[in-house]
Design a protein around this motif. Structure first.
Motif, mmCIF file in Angstrom:
data_model
loop_
_atom_site.group_PDB
_atom_site.id
_atom_site.type_symbol
_atom_site.label_atom_id
_atom_site.label_comp_id
_atom_site.label_asym_id
_atom_site.label_seq_id
_atom_site.Cartn_x
_atom_site.Cartn_y
_atom_site.Cartn_z
ATOM 1 N N ALA A 85 60.867 9.123 -98.073
ATOM 2 C CA ALA A 85 59.519 9.661 -97.843
ATOM 3 C C ALA A 85 59.572 11.161 -98.020
ATOM 4 C CB ALA A 85 59.050 9.314 -96.432
ATOM 5 N N VAL A 86 58.519 11.706 -98.597
ATOM 6 C CA VAL A 86 58.451 13.153 -98.774
ATOM 7 C C VAL A 86 57.183 13.645 -98.087
ATOM 8 C CG1 VAL A 86 58.296 15.038 -100.444
ATOM 9 C CG2 VAL A 86 59.558 12.973 -101.027
ATOM 10 N N GLN A 87 57.312 14.718 -97.312
ATOM 11 C CA GLN A 87 56.109 15.344 -96.750
ATOM 12 C C GLN A 87 55.678 16.444 -97.715
ATOM 13 O OE1 GLN A 87 56.510 17.092 -92.820
ATOM 14 N NE2 GLN A 87 54.605 18.250 -93.085
ATOM 15 N N PHE A 88 54.416 16.388 -98.111
ATOM 16 C CA PHE A 88 53.895 17.350 -99.078
ATOM 17 C C PHE A 88 52.501 17.746 -98.607
ATOM 18 C CE2 PHE A 88 52.000 18.815 -103.006
ATOM 19 C CZ PHE A 88 53.057 19.353 -103.727
ATOM 20 N N ASP A 89 52.334 18.989 -98.174
ATOM 21 C CA ASP A 89 51.064 19.374 -97.552
ATOM 22 C C ASP A 89 49.883 19.343 -98.516
ATOM 23 O OD1 ASP A 89 52.412 19.582 -95.237
ATOM 24 O OD2 ASP A 89 52.356 21.769 -95.085
ATOM 25 N N GLY A 90 48.731 18.978 -97.955
ATOM 26 C CA GLY A 90 47.536 18.789 -98.778
ATOM 27 C C GLY A 90 46.811 20.074 -99.122
ATOM 28 N N ASP A 91 47.309 21.214 -98.633
ATOM 29 C CA ASP A 91 46.555 22.457 -98.833
ATOM 30 C C ASP A 91 46.936 23.204 -100.107
ATOM 31 O OD1 ASP A 91 49.031 23.350 -98.190
ATOM 32 O OD2 ASP A 91 48.484 24.327 -96.315
ATOM 33 N N GLY A 92 47.796 22.605 -100.929
ATOM 34 C CA GLY A 92 48.136 23.228 -102.199
ATOM 35 C C GLY A 92 49.233 24.274 -102.109
ATOM 36 N N GLN A 93 49.907 24.367 -100.953
ATOM 37 C CA GLN A 93 50.969 25.369 -100.777
ATOM 38 C C GLN A 93 52.264 24.955 -101.480
ATOM 39 O OE1 GLN A 93 51.648 26.061 -96.539
ATOM 40 N NE2 GLN A 93 52.208 28.138 -97.058
ATOM 41 N N HIS A 94 52.509 23.643 -101.483
ATOM 42 C CA HIS A 94 53.778 23.162 -102.027
ATOM 43 C C HIS A 94 53.682 22.927 -103.532
ATOM 44 C CE1 HIS A 94 54.602 21.509 -97.729
ATOM 45 N NE2 HIS A 94 54.733 22.808 -97.819
#
Lengths: 238, 119
Positions: A85-94
């Motif tokens: 699983a990968v956590q990838f923020d929804g705010d476009g930072q990553h």
């Protein structure tokens, strides 16, 4: 990595303005990975836009905060048997471009958790306010001192996890300050954790949950939370 | 009216109020029991107040009233701490339910669309 089943968990709270761009970014780099958007009780059209982009969306009935949202992702990953699983923020930072580099050590079995760090990249261009940089370095030293890990970016939410971690975090994930605290939890469960160099963008829209004038108060609270977390016991599995 | 009578009356009123709350289903017996016990203790100790006087003198309090205030203060601190624990427990249960609900709703929507496809 090709035979691994990978889920990208995108926690999103009122990210209607960014979510479709984030999904497009992910799709363009890693079309083979599944995407789960966890809409954390948004008041805007985050869920609608994410569904329109064709990804699976879990809508929480009210706002749980980033910790509760990401944990929902772990529960989904566990139920559906994902390897990573990968956590990838929804705010476009990553930046989706770093996904494969982040996943590699976990997929190869070298690590249980890989944390994307802004501060070990050779051409580190990440700019943030002076106070925030001090805060991040303070927690980096505190957590490195308290755990066996060498941490430079404890507040990074760009992370990859294997099955073992998914099982642990589906049950036991902090809700107050999840990024730094979850490193302490990982240490408690004896998980292998290392950082991977990544670059991050400035937030594209919305308001960060850490506001400038609250930084000092935030630092005191997080320090207490981390110290208290150190003396907690492992949760018994139900 | 003497303070003794006042204490008995107030304790009885509190007990009756708690019973009324249970009757109206605003309180369940589980949570009312402690308050009923307290009201009973209030009545008994108001009538046999020399027990309180003796205990307070034994513990070194100059005045029985000081002993009563001290005990009640400690009781309220303990009560608010246990209420905070209860609140936290309810909060994490709430979060768990919300997560489960979100996941189940998504699964239900998926099943429905699969059923639709099958006709």
């Amino acid at each position: 990595m090709a035979n691994k089943k990978v889920l990208i968990i995108v926690p999103a709270y009122n990210e209607g303005a960014n979510i479709q761009r984030t999904i497009q970014d992910l799709r363009s780099v890693t079309p083979e990975f599944d995407i789960l958007v966890v809409d954390d009780g948004s008041a805007d059209d985050t869920a609608l836009k994410a569904r329109a982009a064709g990804v699976v969306v879990t809508q929480l009935p009210f706002n749980l905060g980033i910790g509760g949202a990401v944990q929902t992702g772990f529960q989904y990953a566990q139920t559906h048997g994902y390897d990573i699983a990968v956590q990838f923020d929804g705010d476009g930072q990553h930046e989706a471009g770093y996904l494969n580099a982040l996943i590699a050590p976990v997929a190869e079995g070298k690590m249980d958790i890989a944390v994307g760090s802004r501060f070990i990249h050779p051409d580190n261009t990440y700019k943030s306010s002076f106070v925030r940089r001090i805060g991040i370095h303070f927690f980096a030293h505190l957590i490195s001192f308290l755990t066996q890990y060498q941490i430079t970016d404890p507040t990074s939410g760009f992370r990859a996890f294997n099955r073992r971690v998914i099982a642990v975090f589906a049950e036991d994930y902090p809700s107050d300050f999840p990024e730094p605290e979850s490193i302490v939890i990982a240490s408690r469960y004896g998980l292998r954790l290392a950082e991977v160099p990544v670059e991050m963008r400035k937030r594209q829209g919305g308001v960060s949950s850490i506001r400038y004038f609250n930084t000092l108060y935030y630092m005191v609270k997080v320090t207490f939370a981390i110290l208290l977390n150190m003396i907690k016991r492992k949760k018994e599995r139900n | 009216m003497s303070t003794q009578t006042l204490s008995v009356v107030l304790s009885l009123l509190m007990g009756m109020f708690v019973i009324e709350l249970v009757r109206r289903e605003k309180l369940t017996f589980k949570y009312a029991a402690g308050w009923l016990l307290l009201s009973g203790a209030g009545v008994v100790l108001a009538i046999f107040h020399e027990w309180l006087d003796n205990l307070s003198a034994f513990l070194g309090f100059a005045l029985t009233s000081n002993f009563i205030f001290f005990t009640m203060l400690c009781g309220f601190v303990f009560l608010s701490l246990s209420l905070t624990i209860f609140l936290c427990q309810q909060n994490s249960r709430n979060d768990r339910i919300a997560q489960k609900l979100g996941l189940l709703e998504e699964e239900l929507a998926l099943l429905k669309s699969e059923l639709k496809k099958k006709g």
